[in-house]
Design an enzyme around this catalytic site. Structure first.
Site, mmCIF file in Angstrom:
data_model
loop_
_atom_site.group_PDB
_atom_site.id
_atom_site.type_symbol
_atom_site.label_atom_id
_atom_site.label_comp_id
_atom_site.label_asym_id
_atom_site.label_seq_id
_atom_site.Cartn_x
_atom_site.Cartn_y
_atom_site.Cartn_z
ATOM 1 N N LYS A 1 0.837 -1.200 0.000
ATOM 2 C CA LYS A 1 0.000 0.000 0.000
ATOM 3 C C LYS A 1 0.874 1.253 0.000
ATOM 4 O O LYS A 1 0.651 2.189 -0.766
ATOM 5 C CB LYS A 1 -0.900 0.008 1.241
ATOM 6 C CG LYS A 1 -1.674 1.309 1.400
ATOM 7 C CD LYS A 1 -2.501 1.343 2.665
ATOM 8 C CE LYS A 1 -1.630 1.438 3.902
ATOM 9 N NZ LYS A 1 -2.326 1.983 5.083
ATOM 10 N N ASN B 1 -10.477 6.708 4.034
ATOM 11 C CA ASN B 1 -9.702 6.647 5.273
ATOM 12 C C ASN B 1 -8.232 6.419 4.942
ATOM 13 O O ASN B 1 -7.512 5.765 5.689
ATOM 14 C CB ASN B 1 -10.242 5.520 6.166
ATOM 15 C CG ASN B 1 -9.799 5.698 7.623
ATOM 16 O OD1 ASN B 1 -9.195 6.712 7.982
ATOM 17 N ND2 ASN B 1 -10.073 4.703 8.439
ATOM 18 N N LYS C 1 -4.068 5.741 14.298
ATOM 19 C CA LYS C 1 -4.216 5.039 13.016
ATOM 20 C C LYS C 1 -5.698 4.885 12.689
ATOM 21 O O LYS C 1 -6.522 5.642 13.181
ATOM 22 C CB LYS C 1 -3.514 3.678 13.100
ATOM 23 C CG LYS C 1 -2.006 3.789 13.262
ATOM 24 C CD LYS C 1 -1.355 4.358 12.000
ATOM 25 C CE LYS C 1 0.125 4.573 12.201
ATOM 26 N NZ LYS C 1 0.976 3.720 11.428
ATOM 27 N N GLU C 2 -6.019 3.872 11.851
ATOM 28 C CA GLU C 2 -7.399 3.676 11.404
ATOM 29 C C GLU C 2 -8.374 3.726 12.582
ATOM 30 O O GLU C 2 -9.513 4.136 12.462
ATOM 31 C CB GLU C 2 -7.528 2.348 10.670
ATOM 32 C CG GLU C 2 -7.051 2.382 9.220
ATOM 33 C CD GLU C 2 -5.547 2.317 9.052
ATOM 34 O OE1 GLU C 2 -4.802 2.534 10.040
ATOM 35 O OE2 GLU C 2 -5.106 2.061 7.914
ATOM 36 N N SER D 1 5.038 9.684 10.758
ATOM 37 C CA SER D 1 6.091 9.921 9.765
ATOM 38 C C SER D 1 5.482 10.310 8.429
ATOM 39 O O SER D 1 6.169 10.766 7.528
ATOM 40 C CB SER D 1 6.947 8.672 9.599
ATOM 41 O OG SER D 1 6.191 7.652 8.991
ATOM 42 N N LYS E 1 -9.148 -2.508 2.560
ATOM 43 C CA LYS E 1 -8.261 -1.350 2.577
ATOM 44 C C LYS E 1 -6.898 -1.684 1.967
ATOM 45 O O LYS E 1 -6.307 -0.870 1.263
ATOM 46 C CB LYS E 1 -8.085 -0.863 4.016
ATOM 47 C CG LYS E 1 -7.410 0.488 4.139
ATOM 48 C CD LYS E 1 -7.528 0.995 5.570
ATOM 49 C CE LYS E 1 -7.480 2.505 5.649
ATOM 50 N NZ LYS E 1 -6.175 3.078 5.412
ATOM 51 N N HIS F 1 -8.562 -2.724 8.840
ATOM 52 C CA HIS F 1 -8.131 -3.942 8.154
ATOM 53 C C HIS F 1 -7.182 -4.798 8.990
ATOM 54 O O HIS F 1 -7.280 -6.019 9.019
ATOM 55 C CB HIS F 1 -7.487 -3.579 6.827
ATOM 56 C CG HIS F 1 -6.368 -2.568 6.938
ATOM 57 N ND1 HIS F 1 -5.222 -2.628 6.212
ATOM 58 C CD2 HIS F 1 -6.239 -1.456 7.728
ATOM 59 C CE1 HIS F 1 -4.445 -1.606 6.512
ATOM 60 N NE2 HIS F 1 -5.032 -0.885 7.429
ATOM 61 N N ARG F 2 -6.264 -4.137 9.690
ATOM 62 C CA ARG F 2 -5.252 -4.938 10.404
ATOM 63 C C ARG F 2 -5.832 -5.649 11.620
ATOM 64 O O ARG F 2 -5.378 -6.731 11.991
ATOM 65 C CB ARG F 2 -4.060 -4.071 10.814
ATOM 66 C CG ARG F 2 -3.374 -3.465 9.627
ATOM 67 C CD ARG F 2 -1.905 -3.201 9.809
ATOM 68 N NE ARG F 2 -1.436 -2.532 8.615
ATOM 69 C CZ ARG F 2 -1.215 -3.140 7.449
ATOM 70 N NH1 ARG F 2 -1.380 -4.445 7.341
ATOM 71 N NH2 ARG F 2 -0.831 -2.463 6.400
ATOM 72 N N ASP G 1 3.065 -1.150 12.093
ATOM 73 C CA ASP G 1 1.876 -1.837 11.584
ATOM 74 C C ASP G 1 1.950 -3.340 11.819
ATOM 75 O O ASP G 1 1.009 -3.963 12.310
ATOM 76 C CB ASP G 1 1.692 -1.566 10.086
ATOM 77 C CG ASP G 1 1.170 -0.153 9.853
ATOM 78 O OD1 ASP G 1 0.780 0.504 10.842
ATOM 79 O OD2 ASP G 1 1.156 0.280 8.690
ATOM 80 N N ASP H 1 -7.679 2.041 -0.529
ATOM 81 C CA ASP H 1 -6.781 3.187 -0.401
ATOM 82 C C ASP H 1 -6.157 3.606 -1.730
ATOM 83 O O ASP H 1 -5.940 4.797 -1.975
ATOM 84 C CB ASP H 1 -5.673 2.895 0.623
ATOM 85 C CG ASP H 1 -6.194 3.071 2.053
ATOM 86 O OD1 ASP H 1 -7.430 3.186 2.220
ATOM 87 O OD2 ASP H 1 -5.372 3.093 2.987
#
Ligand code: DC
Length: 669
Positions: free
Chosen positions: A25, A94, A353-354, A176, A432, A399-400, A326, A52
């Site tokens: 991604k 997102n 994050k998400e 970052s 995603k 997603h994760r 991640d 994404d």
């Protein structure tokens, strides 16, 4: 992709085989932007196709980039740094990897060339901070307005007067992606001299900056780096398309399969992952080291990995995860299989994050029964031995979360007796970054046959089994077996080959050799689409006769059993619950009065323009019922433990809801 409300993963016992990863991604969206800013055409190969990247592609198109398929890849004709469209409203879902760099690029372009752009996203995107990036850009004269809450999208990027030559200052300790956004966009400002970016605070997630620098280099821009504090983009930097670029597999996505190997693969039959390996430029490839520390045995090639179980239980870990933010989520689930508590430190970025990933992981791990301690920037997960609880995992549109919790389905390997299923709510959120994640998992995961759930729906002709079964299968994301189609296909093949209806030996041989292929709702026989032909009345009539032959039934047995695959099966026919899947967890016997069924069949035929008489149809149905019931081989009778459903006065939707309600009662989740 599973677009169901939830997906139940049965207890899984092992893993082996090969997976190919979708494109990264981070690399995909950076390359799309770089190609979009470049002069000329860039063909991107193996680009990730996901939510994404779609929003990034849509945004670039809105800005005037031509993007179309070419040579098996996607060809982007870039803007060459010149705005073609001066006004646009961009919806970025997102996707942080689209929001941040587009915001930087459009702030500069609108300032240098004039224009006004609005960028927005889903509700969660409007809770993800962007203030540090905005401050950095405002600091050199860009005009950026908050359209909602101060410090968060949506934003208006509306000109101003960016001052070349002035250094930018940006905080490095929140995300970052702010620095990445500036690095990607600031070459636009380098016409009058070098552009300097100074990072304030400790820069987190440095490996993502490495990816950015690496990709800029491929587009001809050599950024000078002074430690991790100062970055200089040389004067007159221009984005130059390299022509063709290949996107490597996503290293964060690889983490689930590395973990899978560590938890569930034997040394002789490892999980092989193709698409990333030792030569990866992605920081998350270092997840491999963390997995090794927990006990995984890993072999690597330039763009592949092979992973199997080493230590078991896994070894507990105490790790600063700043370099793999991640992929570290995967470690939190691996920790359930460890020999002591695992502590993942320096992960404050999880909170922006998400979703707030520290809170989310803690809450969901606890649902499984785990003891979890969370702090502002760490999480400590205690292992589970025999005491796993079946749980419905909320996925927070992240997603994760969905992907890493699938690994909890291997609980039987950690001593859960019996193994417990894991329900993943809203499984489509994996789109995603990895739309086919669960299909890929099922292609290498193994379960005991008895653990793969089956729902059988038996009943007489025209009772509506087929429709009901197909809707139930769809709601659960299960496979579908329309066993009648196998008898119909045998009948069709017999008609084609001129085999008489009483030649049991030849018919059985024919049934055993059927070259059938199921593709969603379509059925192919010997390479031709026979979906419609199988519904012909003469085919149905002959099917009813050949299906009375024990040899034919025996010949079709293996084929039917083979439909029982992960994550589950809904099978409809006459003997699904009695003969083929006697251990099915839910058996439905569907009935409807002969009058109702005759009416339904009549409607069907009339709608296809086939003339029919209700009375004849009814007689025909009753004759078939009698034959199906009285035959010696697998007669049509309800299984002893079947529940009856008379759908004469029910809508399809009502029948589906009834079956799903029964199913829910039988599942432990
Ligand atoms: O459900 P259907 O009308 O497509 O089935 C076609 C014929 O196959 C029907 O006459 C009964 C027979 N059949 C069977 O004997 N056993 C099954 N499991 C399914 C169908």
């Amino acid at each position: 992709m599973y677009a169901t409300e939830f997906l139940d993963l049965p207890p899984l016992q092992g893993a082996a085989g090969t997976v190919r990863l979708p494109g990264s991604k981070s690399i995909s969206n950076r390359l799309l932007l770089l190609a979009g800013l470049s002069e000329g055409r860039t063909v991107l190969h193996d680009l990730l196709d996901s939510d994404d990247t779609r929003v990034m592609i849509a945004a670039l198109r809105q800005l005037g980039c031509r993007i179309e398929p070419q040579d098996g890849g996607l060809c982007v004709t870039g803007l060459g740094g010149r705005l073609e469209v001066r006004q646009a409203q961009l919806f970025l879902g997102n996707a942080g990897t689209a929001m941040r760099p587009l915001c930087a690029a459009l702030a500069l372009l609108s300032g240098l060339q004039g224009g006004e752009f609005e960028v927005s996203g889903v509700a969660r995107m409007h809770e993800r901070p962007i203030g540090d990036l905005v401050d950095a850009l405002r600091g050199i004269g860009c005009r950026i307005d908050y359209l909602g809450n101060e410090g968060y999208p949506p934003l208006r990027l509306a000109g101003g007067q960016p001052r070349p030559g002035e250094p930018l200052r940006v905080r490095g300790d929140v995300s970052s992606q702010f620095l990445t956004a500036l690095l990607l966009a600031l070459p636009l400002m380098s016409e009058h001299g070098p552009v300097v970016i100074e990072v304030e605070g400790e820069l987190i997630s440095k490996p993502y900056i490495e990816i950015t620098l690496n990709l800029l280099r491929r587009f001809g821009i050599e950024v000078a780096r002074d430690e991790w504090r100062r970055f200089t983009i040389p004067a007159h930097s221009r984005y130059r398309s390299p022509g063709h670029v290949h996107v490597e597999g996503d290293a964060s996505s690889a983490s689930y399969f590395v973990a899978l190997g560590a938890i569930a693969a034997e040394a002789a039959r490892p999980v092989r992952i193709e698409g990333v390996g030792a030569e990866s430029i992605q920081g998350d490839i270092r997840f491999v080291e963390a997995a090794e520390a927990m006990g995984a045995v890993v072999r690597q090639g330039p763009n592949w990995l092979e992973v199997s179980r080493g230590a078991w239980p896994l070894r507990a870990l105490d790790l600063d995860c700043n370099h793999i933010p991640d992929a570290a989520m995967t470690l939190a689930v691996m920790a359930l299989y460890a020999d002591g508590p695992t502590r993942l430190r320096n992960i404050a970025s999880w909170r922006v994050k998400e979703t707030d990933r520290i809170a989310a992981m803690a809450t969901e791990l606890r649902k499984l029964g785990a003891h979890v301690i969370e702090g502002p920037d760490y999480i400590e997960v205690h292992p589970l031995a025999g005491d796993w609880r079946p749980a419905a995992i909320h996925t927070y549109d992240d997603h994760r979360v969905a992907m890493c919790f699938s690994l909890a389905a291997f609980n039987a390997l950690a001593g859960a007796r019996p193994g417990v299923p894991v329900r993943i709510l809203d499984p489509k959120c994996v789109a995603k970054t990895f739309p086919d994640y669960f299909e890929t998992l099922f292609s290498v995961a193994q379960a005991r046959t008895a653990d793969i759930p089956v729902i059988t729906i038996d009943g007489p002709t025209a009772s509506g089994k087929g429709t009901l079964a197909s809707e139930v299968a769809q709601a659960l994301g299960y496979h579908l077996l329309d066993s009648g189609a196998l008898y119909r296909a045998t009948a069709l093949a017999a008609l084609d080959a001129g085999i008489p209806a009483d030649d049991e030996a030849s018919l059985s041989r024919l049934a055993g050799r059927l070259a059938l292929r199921f593709d969603g709702q379509r059925i192919e026989l010997d390479g031709r689409d026979v979906t419609e032909t199988l519904r012909r009345e003469d085919v149905g009539l002959l099917a009813s006769r050949v299906s009375a032959l024990p040899g034919v039934r025996q010949a079709l047995l293996e084929l039917q059993l083979a439909f029982r695959r992960l994550p589950g099966l809904v099978a409809d026919g006459r003997d699904m619950g009695t003969v083929i899947f006697p251990d099915a967890r839910l058996k439905v016997f569907l009935t409807a009065s002969a009058a109702t069924r005759a009416e339904r069949r009549h409607k069907q035929l009339i709608s296809k323009g086939i003339p029919a008489s209700i009375d004849d149809l009814r007689q025909d149905l009753e004759a078939r019922d009698a034959r199906d019931r009285s035959r010696s081989a697998a007669p049509l009778v309800p299984a002893e433990d079947a529940v009856s459903l008379d759908n004469s006065s029910l809508s399809i939707e009502e029948s589906v809801q009834q079956v799903l309600a029964w199913w829910q009662q039988r599942r432990p989740v």
